[in-house]
Design an enzyme around this catalytic site. Structure first.
Site, PDB file in Angstrom:
ATOM      1  N   HIS A 102      -5.233   4.159  -0.421  1.00 27.58           N
ATOM      2  CA  HIS A 102      -5.082   2.881  -1.012  1.00 27.58           C
ATOM      3  C   HIS A 102      -6.062   3.041  -2.296  1.00 27.58           C
ATOM      4  O   HIS A 102      -7.236   3.536  -2.361  1.00 27.58           O
ATOM      5  CB  HIS A 102      -5.497   1.877  -0.296  1.00 27.58           C
TER       6      HIS A 102
ATOM      7  N   ASP B   6      -1.904   1.284  -6.430  1.00 31.54           N
ATOM      8  CA  ASP B   6      -0.989   0.467  -5.862  1.00 31.54           C
ATOM      9  C   ASP B   6      -0.380  -0.577  -6.444  1.00 31.54           C
ATOM     10  O   ASP B   6       0.892  -1.094  -6.325  1.00 31.54           O
ATOM     11  CB  ASP B   6      -1.766  -0.019  -4.597  1.00 31.54           C
TER      12      ASP B   6
END
Length: 229
Positions: free
Chosen positions: A156, A161
């Site tokens: 992540h 993202d």
């Protein structure tokens, strides 16, 4: 004609609950005007003033050592609030990020600062649930559904993202944007370039759809940032 300004936003944290002492360690936000990415974004790694639990490190790969020389939230708060001013926030699982952002704002103990409200937020998780009942709603699942290239998303990361979510959001609302090149880990440079929006220009309604040349520069700018890692 007025412009629709939206900010696609994501955060990374040390854990799941700010009431248990967890803090934000990365903020990534990308500006979109009338569903067109403008090239303006806000990105910072943040020193959480605490350790990094191993479970959180496994998710985003951001170590406590890496964050030691990064700025505190209080030093970037004004620029962040200016960047998101007069816009709708686009967030995947919005209550999580809003909860953490408001906690960080509360720690500043500045009475003039207003907390963020979910009523001014579009939650793409809720959108996906309404559009595709019974399906999977993670960012990876939505990337697969809309054929958004997330092949570089081993970990992540708030900025990468947010870039993926921008494409997913446009797809959810009926359009598409150009594909971004993703990164595999956080960059080891202290807070790569931050290009903040001119809020006054937005208020005056001067923002227009970028030209082809501007869009190309935007792609090159984002690619340069995301490739650094």
């Amino acid at each position: 004609m007025s412009s629709l300004r939206e900010i696609i936003l994501d955060t990374e944290t040390t854990g799941l609950d700010p009431q248990q002492g967890h803090r934000i360690v990365e903020i990534g936000a990308i500006e979109m005007v009338n569903k067109v990415l403008t090239g303006k974004h806000f990105h910072f790694y943040i020193n959480p003033e605490r350790d990094m639990p191993f479970e959180a490190y496994k998710i985003h790969g951001i170590s406590g050592e890496f964050l030691k020389d990064k700025p505190l939230f209080k030093t970037i708060a004004n620029d962040f609030l200016k960047f998101i001013a007069d816009s709708t926030l686009i967030i995947h699982n919005a209550p999580f990020d809003i909860k953490f952002l408001n906690h960080e704002l509360s720690l500043l103990k500045r009475t003039e600062i207003k907390f963020l409200e979910l009523t001014n937020t579009i939650d793409t998780l809720v959108m996906a649930r309404n559009m595709f009942p019974g399906a999977r709603y993670s960012l990876d699942a939505l990337c697969k559904r809309f054929k958004v290239d997330n092949s570089g998303r081993q970990l992540h990361g708030a900025l990468k993202d947010a870039a993926l979510l921008a494409e997913v959001y446009v797809a959810l609302t009926g359009g598409r944007q150009s594909t971004f090149k993703m990164i595999n880990k956080p960059d080891e440079i202290n807070n790569l370039a931050v290009k903040c929006v001119d809020v006054q220009q937005i208020k005056r309604g001067i923002v227009v759809k970028p030209t082809k040349e501007e869009l190309q520069k935007h792609k090159e700018f984002i690619d340069k940032i995301l490739i650094q890692a």
